[in-house]
Design a protein around this motif. Sequence first.
Motif: not given
Length: 256
Positions: A27-29, A90-99, A3-6
Amino acid sequence: MKLTLHVWRQKSGSHAGRLERYQHNSVNPHMSFLEMLDVLNEELIAKGQEPVAFDHDCREGICGSCGFMINGIAHGPQRGTTVCQLHMRHFKDGDELYLEPWRAKAFPVVKDLVVDRSAFDRIITSGGFISANTGSAQDGNTLLVPKQNADLSMDAAACIGCGACVASCPNGAAALFTGAKISHLALLPQGQPERYSRVSKMVAQVKEELFGSCTNIGECEAVCPKEIKLEVIARMNRDYLKAVWTERGDAAPDEG
Ligand code: SF4
Ligand code: FES
């Protein structure tokens, strides 16, 4: 999963904040979202960097401590779920998430994803309780409560005070939270003696804090992890109207 986390990083309320980018490759699902952040924090600590601050306690969806925005949605994309109960499957490999932390004037940022929700405590302190000494627990069925009221009261009492409703509301209103806290007592016999003074005091406290006004947008209901219904706001408004009219000596609407 990768994952890429911002992540919003902010030293304190008096410092400027910014989004910081992290590549998370382990990240383990089966992890919860908070466990995923725990692993990120362990990696940051190992590198001598400051871990990401976030609130949590029970991690079972019952205490209301956790909560932040994930891609602009309070508690993330899974309906009726706190962020501690949200799993990485509930997320996909490679997702980019903004927290980001809750964004509301009444909830100032303390650090990173942690905000100060003490305004909620002050609303409860202003009247969200029963002041009579009720003694020890009653035997079952000693005090009869209509089934429908018992169910509605229980639904309202499910509110965990997380603040997602405020953070999602374009007005930063605390109507769903306050309506839930007023409703669960207004629907029970024990809540009747102070029903109208309670609503007056709690609504007055909401006005004291920096919450906005409810304009029935409904975003609060959509993100509430306990699926509190908008009808608690209607009940609060009706009770408040009755309290104001009674104070003025006018005829008041029926109770409900
Ligand atoms: S009404 Fe829902 S979203 Fe608002 S504080 Fe209670 S549980 Fe959280
Ligand atoms: S940590 Fe308690 S509800 Fe999420």
